[in-house]
Design a protein around this motif. Structure first.
Motif, PDB file in Angstrom:
ATOM      1  N   ASP A 143      48.536  75.378  36.988  1.00  0.00           N
ATOM      2  CA  ASP A 143      49.562  76.389  36.721  1.00  0.00           C
ATOM      3  C   ASP A 143      49.290  77.655  37.524  1.00  0.00           C
ATOM      4  O   ASP A 143      50.216  78.294  38.046  1.00  0.00           O
ATOM      5  N   ALA A 144      48.012  78.006  37.640  1.00  0.00           N
ATOM      6  CA  ALA A 144      47.648  79.205  38.405  1.00  0.00           C
ATOM      7  C   ALA A 144      47.997  79.035  39.883  1.00  0.00           C
ATOM      8  O   ALA A 144      48.499  79.961  40.532  1.00  0.00           O
ATOM      9  N   LYS A 145      47.750  77.837  40.408  1.00  0.00           N
ATOM     10  CA  LYS A 145      48.056  77.580  41.816  1.00  0.00           C
ATOM     11  C   LYS A 145      49.560  77.579  42.059  1.00  0.00           C
ATOM     12  O   LYS A 145      50.039  78.111  43.071  1.00  0.00           O
ATOM     13  N   ARG A 176      63.610  75.973  46.912  1.00  0.00           N
ATOM     14  CA  ARG A 176      63.243  75.042  45.851  1.00  0.00           C
ATOM     15  C   ARG A 176      62.016  75.559  45.110  1.00  0.00           C
ATOM     16  O   ARG A 176      61.024  75.931  45.737  1.00  0.00           O
ATOM     17  N   PRO A 177      62.053  75.566  43.781  1.00  0.00           N
ATOM     18  CA  PRO A 177      60.914  76.078  43.018  1.00  0.00           C
ATOM     19  C   PRO A 177      59.651  75.259  43.285  1.00  0.00           C
ATOM     20  O   PRO A 177      59.719  74.051  43.521  1.00  0.00           O
ATOM     21  N   GLU A 178      58.513  75.933  43.264  1.00  0.00           N
ATOM     22  CA  GLU A 178      57.242  75.223  43.388  1.00  0.00           C
ATOM     23  C   GLU A 178      57.044  74.348  42.155  1.00  0.00           C
ATOM     24  O   GLU A 178      57.329  74.763  41.029  1.00  0.00           O
ATOM     25  N   GLU A 179      56.585  73.136  42.356  1.00  0.00           N
ATOM     26  CA  GLU A 179      56.447  72.199  41.245  1.00  0.00           C
ATOM     27  C   GLU A 179      55.263  71.274  41.486  1.00  0.00           C
ATOM     28  O   GLU A 179      54.671  71.269  42.561  1.00  0.00           O
ATOM     29  N   LEU A 239      39.506  61.925  33.762  1.00  0.00           N
ATOM     30  CA  LEU A 239      40.071  62.893  32.832  1.00  0.00           C
ATOM     31  C   LEU A 239      40.075  62.368  31.396  1.00  0.00           C
ATOM     32  O   LEU A 239      40.280  61.176  31.165  1.00  0.00           O
ATOM     33  N   ASP A 240      39.894  63.288  30.457  1.00  0.00           N
ATOM     34  CA  ASP A 240      39.981  62.924  29.044  1.00  0.00           C
ATOM     35  C   ASP A 240      41.429  63.033  28.586  1.00  0.00           C
ATOM     36  O   ASP A 240      42.328  63.382  29.360  1.00  0.00           O
ATOM     37  N   ASP A 241      41.666  62.727  27.308  1.00  0.00           N
ATOM     38  CA  ASP A 241      43.038  62.689  26.795  1.00  0.00           C
ATOM     39  C   ASP A 241      43.747  64.026  26.926  1.00  0.00           C
ATOM     40  O   ASP A 241      44.945  64.079  27.222  1.00  0.00           O
ATOM     41  N   VAL A 242      43.020  65.118  26.690  1.00  0.00           N
ATOM     42  CA  VAL A 242      43.638  66.442  26.775  1.00  0.00           C
ATOM     43  C   VAL A 242      44.127  66.721  28.182  1.00  0.00           C
ATOM     44  O   VAL A 242      45.255  67.181  28.402  1.00  0.00           O
ATOM     45  N   ASP A 243      43.282  66.440  29.176  1.00  0.00           N
ATOM     46  CA  ASP A 243      43.663  66.693  30.567  1.00  0.00           C
ATOM     47  C   ASP A 243      44.762  65.737  31.032  1.00  0.00           C
ATOM     48  O   ASP A 243      45.610  66.110  31.852  1.00  0.00           O
ATOM     49  N   VAL A 244      44.757  64.511  30.530  1.00  0.00           N
ATOM     50  CA  VAL A 244      45.811  63.568  30.888  1.00  0.00           C
ATOM     51  C   VAL A 244      47.162  64.059  30.360  1.00  0.00           C
ATOM     52  O   VAL A 244      48.187  63.964  31.045  1.00  0.00           O
ATOM     53  N   ARG A 245      47.167  64.602  29.142  1.00  0.00           N
ATOM     54  CA  ARG A 245      48.415  65.149  28.602  1.00  0.00           C
ATOM     55  C   ARG A 245      48.905  66.318  29.450  1.00  0.00           C
ATOM     56  O   ARG A 245      50.113  66.506  29.651  1.00  0.00           O
ATOM     57  N   ASP A 246      47.972  67.095  29.969  1.00  0.00           N
ATOM     58  CA  ASP A 246      48.354  68.189  30.863  1.00  0.00           C
ATOM     59  C   ASP A 246      48.977  67.640  32.152  1.00  0.00           C
ATOM     60  O   ASP A 246      49.961  68.183  32.654  1.00  0.00           O
TER      61      ASP A 246
END
Length: 424
Positions: free
Chosen positions: A159-161, A89-92, A364-371
């Motif tokens: 993403d790096a992890k 199973r792919p890492e997710e 978290l701010d809006d940018v990080d929440v979208r991430d």
């Protein structure tokens, strides 16, 4: 303590006040191991609510189709076998959607009761939290939301992890496969076998089938740490004998290098901390360990009763103490409650644990929440359907797969246990 906030919040393009990242001066110091708690919080024995399965195509099904039964593995089994056929199973991201679908389904059986739940999380996250006092190397992060008094935990994987976990070195990838291979040798699709599988045409005695990590059988339990009611979901490897609708004969399967001396013994006793809490949190009474050579061949096996594991390390140099872990877990949950209470329902907090240092929290701010949302239909990390259900916008969970005519008649239908008066 106060929160440090910029003098002005920026306006978003829509003209609304954008959420600014708030650096928190809330921190929780690393616990002292030299002064364990004199009165650790009570931990209630986990009680199973329901089960569910994931199919090979990763469809969530409220049945026991993925349930496996314990069989004895053959002596000298080759854990390298079947490696080339491994469906991995792919890492997710550490989504809790499956657990929320199960909780949503269970709540419908409560006839309007609305139990006060402090935390909903996968077992792996709670295990990380409780074993943190003895973690010496790994930093971990959680995304946390608090909605109507319930805190939801999701493991945060950057993403790096995720790439790091996906791109394992060949040697580490093979070693991770050994555990799954051991599960194949130790499990069967029927409860009738008391010895290992017969020889297959391939010559792999006892092989239970190629490994597909998409397939999982999961249990959802209710428990309580101190004053916090917790709903925990986690995978169960197999059951010993016939499944009776409770956790009494669950078995956790583990592999470890054979113990060749005092140094190996100390390493294994350290691993027992994780083995213990993984099983303890789901009410699994037995851990069955296969010891192997570095080359991947099974040498011996040993049964450990979960409740007895702490006694095996008690009094030894550097030994771990479960009471330290429970006291820390209770402090951690209180810290989070006090830090994130009173904010917007849609707020997402990033909680970071650093060994030997402690815990910090950032809104978290809006940018990080979208991430965190990852381009998916979510509010924070909660799926939109669940958010709407909590808000009373929908009457059912359209994501939940249920059985139809056969439900209630088949022994394979997932178990739902309604507690009397929902008392935890």
């Amino acid at each position: 303590m106060g929160l440090k906030r910029p003098a002005e919040d920026d306006l978003s393009p829509t003209g609304k006040v954008a959420k600014a990242k708030i650096e928190s001066d809330y921190t929780l110091a690393f616990p002292s191991l030299s002064h364990p708690a004199s009165h650790p919080p009570a931990f209630q024995r986990p009680s199973q609510l329901l089960t569910f399965s994931y199919s090979p195509s990763r469809v969530l099904q409220f049945d026991d189709s993925a349930l496996r039964y314990f069989v004895n593995p053959p002596h000298g089994a080759d854990l390298n076998y079947g490696y080339e056929n491994w469906t991995r199973r792919p890492e997710e991201r550490g989504r809790i959607d499956g657990l929320l679908s199960a909780w949503s389904r269970f709540k419908k059986s409560l006839n309007g009761q609305n139990p006060e739940i402090g935390v909903i999380s996968w077992r792996g996250v709670i295990t990380k939290i409780l074993t943190a006092p003895y973690e010496e190397r790994d930093v971990w992060e959680l995304n946390v939301m608090c909605v109507d008094g319930t805190m939801y935990f999701e493991e945060h994987l950057s993403d790096a992890k995720l790439k790091e976990k996906s791109d394992l070195e060949p040697r580490h990838r093979l070693q991770s496969y050994y555990g799954y291979s051991f599960e194949s040798y130790c499990t069967s699709s029927t409860p009738d076998e008391h010895e290992h599988h017969p020889s297959g045409t391939s010559g792999a005695v006892g092989w239970g089938g190629d490994v597909d990590t998409n397939v999982q059988w999961c249990s959802v339990v209710k428990t309580k740490l101190g004053d916090t009611r917790i709903i925990i979901g986690g995978e169960v490897d197999c059951v010993r004998g016939k499944y009776a609708g409770n956790t009494d004969n669950f078995v956790e399967l583990k592999t470890s290098l054979s113990i060749r001396g005092p140094q190996d013994e100390a390493k294994f006793e350290k691993k027992l901390l994780k083995f213990y809490f993984q099983s303890f949190l789901l009410g699994v009474p037995e851990v069955f360990v296969g010891f192997r050579k570095p080359s991947g061949y099974l040498t011996t096996t040993q049964v450990f009763q979960t409740v007895q594991i702490p006694r095996l390390v008690r009094g030894k140099p550097g030994a771990w103490d479960p009471n330290v872990c429970l006291a820390w877990g209770d402090r951690f949950l209180s810290f989070l409650r006090n830090t994130i209470k009173g904010g917007s329902k849609g707020n997402v907090w990033r909680i970071k644990f650093t060994p030997k240092t402690g815990v910090s929290a950032v809104l978290l701010d809006d940018v990080d929440v979208r991430d965190v949302e990852g381009g998916e239909d979510r509010v924070g990390f909660l799926p939109k359907w669940y958010w709407e259900e909590m808000s009373g916008a929908v009457a059912y969970d359209s994501e939940v797969r249920t059985q139809t005519k056969s439900e209630g008649a088949s022994s394979k239908v997932g178990t739902v246990v309604v507690p009397s008066g929902w008392k935890i």
